[in-house]
Motif scaffolding. Structure first.
Motif, short mmCIF file in Angstrom:
data_model
loop_
_atom_site.label_atom_id
_atom_site.label_comp_id
_atom_site.label_asym_id
_atom_site.label_seq_id
_atom_site.Cartn_x
_atom_site.Cartn_y
_atom_site.Cartn_z
N THR A 4 0.71 11.41 10.41
CA THR A 4 2.09 11.05 10.04
C THR A 4 2.24 9.73 9.74
OG1 THR A 4 3.36 12.56 11.80
CG2 THR A 4 3.97 11.27 11.32
N THR A 5 2.94 9.04 8.65
CA THR A 5 3.00 7.75 8.46
C THR A 5 3.02 7.01 9.55
OG1 THR A 5 4.02 8.91 6.29
CG2 THR A 5 4.11 6.25 6.87
N GLN A 6 2.57 5.93 9.69
CA GLN A 6 3.74 5.39 10.64
C GLN A 6 4.07 3.47 10.01
OE1 GLN A 6 0.58 4.43 13.64
NE2 GLN A 6 -0.92 5.96 13.09
N GLN A 7 4.20 2.98 10.52
CA GLN A 7 5.19 1.49 10.42
C GLN A 7 4.01 0.59 10.10
OE1 GLN A 7 7.43 0.45 13.52
NE2 GLN A 7 8.24 -1.99 12.73
N ARG A 8 4.55 -0.21 9.13
CA ARG A 8 3.62 -1.30 8.64
C ARG A 8 4.02 -2.87 9.39
NH1 ARG A 8 1.39 2.82 7.17
NH2 ARG A 8 0.24 2.93 5.56
N SER A 9 2.80 -3.72 9.34
CA SER A 9 3.44 -5.14 9.91
C SER A 9 2.34 -5.69 8.06
CB SER A 9 2.60 -5.47 10.88
OG SER A 9 3.34 -4.63 12.12
N LYS A 15 0.08 -4.84 3.86
CA LYS A 15 0.04 -4.57 4.70
C LYS A 15 -0.41 -3.33 5.79
CE LYS A 15 4.19 -5.27 3.44
NZ LYS A 15 5.80 -6.86 4.45
N ILE A 17 -1.40 -0.85 9.03
CA ILE A 17 -0.75 -0.23 10.85
C ILE A 17 -1.52 -1.24 11.94
CG2 ILE A 17 -1.12 1.64 12.40
CD1 ILE A 17 -0.90 2.96 9.61
N LYS A 19 -1.79 -1.80 16.08
CA LYS A 19 -1.47 -1.75 17.25
C LYS A 19 -2.40 -1.38 17.84
CE LYS A 19 1.27 2.99 16.43
NZ LYS A 19 0.92 4.63 17.05
N GLU A 36 -3.41 5.16 7.09
CA GLU A 36 -3.20 7.04 8.24
C GLU A 36 -4.37 7.54 8.00
OE1 GLU A 36 1.03 5.32 7.79
OE2 GLU A 36 -1.07 5.93 6.25
N ASN A 39 -6.18 7.50 11.69
CA ASN A 39 -5.36 8.13 12.21
C ASN A 39 -5.84 8.02 13.82
OD1 ASN A 39 -2.61 6.99 11.28
ND2 ASN A 39 -1.54 8.87 11.36
N GLU A 61 1.16 0.67 1.25
CA GLU A 61 1.96 0.28 0.40
C GLU A 61 1.82 -1.60 0.35
OE1 GLU A 61 4.94 -0.13 4.56
OE2 GLU A 61 4.84 2.15 4.07
#
Length: 259
Positions: A4-9, A15, A17, A19, A36, A39, A61
């Protein structure tokens, strides 16, 4: 689902992921993919470490701005974004970048892991990969059939479905540029590997036809603190298809070699 696509920073100009907390681990994906693809590793490693998985320029992104057709251009984007020494892990072209970063910017790297990395392709392999690179026009989406067949042998799986989606949605110019660099490069030089002072793990799949076990074994033998591991029954996309074995190998390496 795990892909599943995850939020970017923001990670420098890229850009990513991001965590977890603790020692930084930077994960670099291969041509045509996106963050991803890691992941399974992000989910496992972020329990104890800060994991940063950027999208390669022109992938996911991340923009393609200021990228030229040489490996150092891709390495520079990562180097500029790393604020403290990290454990850098790369897969396929990501392994090229990880090793280039470790060789030329050792102050940024505590340890390096190269998954499914190429080293001194033979003439036939060079001709094949360069022919594929020349077929890309940077405007139309490349047919994903070839890569998917090489990676998954036409076997259907969630991992194959995810890779197909990423390949057909990648920026064509970003894909062409990255693949051209991948085809032009032939792995680190033996001289540079001999100078690599930090712990280094070279890991590939037993059934990998392109980034072969012999390549990883040769690189590990040249590197002062090199180790090699071959994942049984795995091929090119082993971080996705053999996630448990790969994660165990990577975590063991970190715990044993990185103080």
């Amino acid at each position: 689902m795990i892909w599943t696509t995850q939020q970017r920073s923001d990670f420098g100009q890229l850009k990513a992921i991001i965590k977890g907390e603790g020692q930084n681990i930077v994960l670099l994906h291969g041509v045509g993919l996106r963050a991803e693809a890691w992941n399974a590793q992000i989910n496992a490693f972020s329990q104890s470490y800060k994991v940063i998985a950027p999208d390669m320029p022109g992938h996911g992104e991340s923009n393609l701005d200021a990228i030229t057709l040489d490996l150092s251009s891709y390495t520079k984007k990562i180097t500029e974004a790393i604020s403290e020494p990290a454990i850098v892990m790369g897969h396929s072209m990501g392994a090229m970048i990880a090793l280039d970063l470790a060789i030329h910017h050792p102050d940024k790297v505590k340890a390096v892991v190269a998954l499914n990395a190429i080293f001194q392709r033979d003439k036939n392999a060079v001709n094949a990969v360069q022919k594929r690179a020349k077929s890309l026009d940077g405007k139309t989406v490349a047919d994903p059939t070839g890569p998917l067949t090489r990676w998954f042998s036409d076997q259907e799986s969630d991992a194959a479905t995810a890779c197909k989606e990423w390949l057909i949605n990648v920026n064509p110019a970003g894909y062409r540029n990255a693949y051209t660099v991948f085809a032009t490069e032939n792995g680190p030089s033996p001289e540079n590997l001999r100078k690599l002072a930090m712990p280094a793990l070279f890991i590939t799949g037993q059934n990998e036809p392109n980034s072969t076990p012999t390549m990883s074994e040769r690189m590990a033998a040249l590197t002062p603190k090199g180790q090699v591991m071959i994942i049984k029954d795995a091929a090119h996309m082993m971080p996705m298809t053999h996630m448990d074995e790969v994660n165990q190998a990577l975590l063991s390496f970190i715990e044993e070699e990185v103080k």
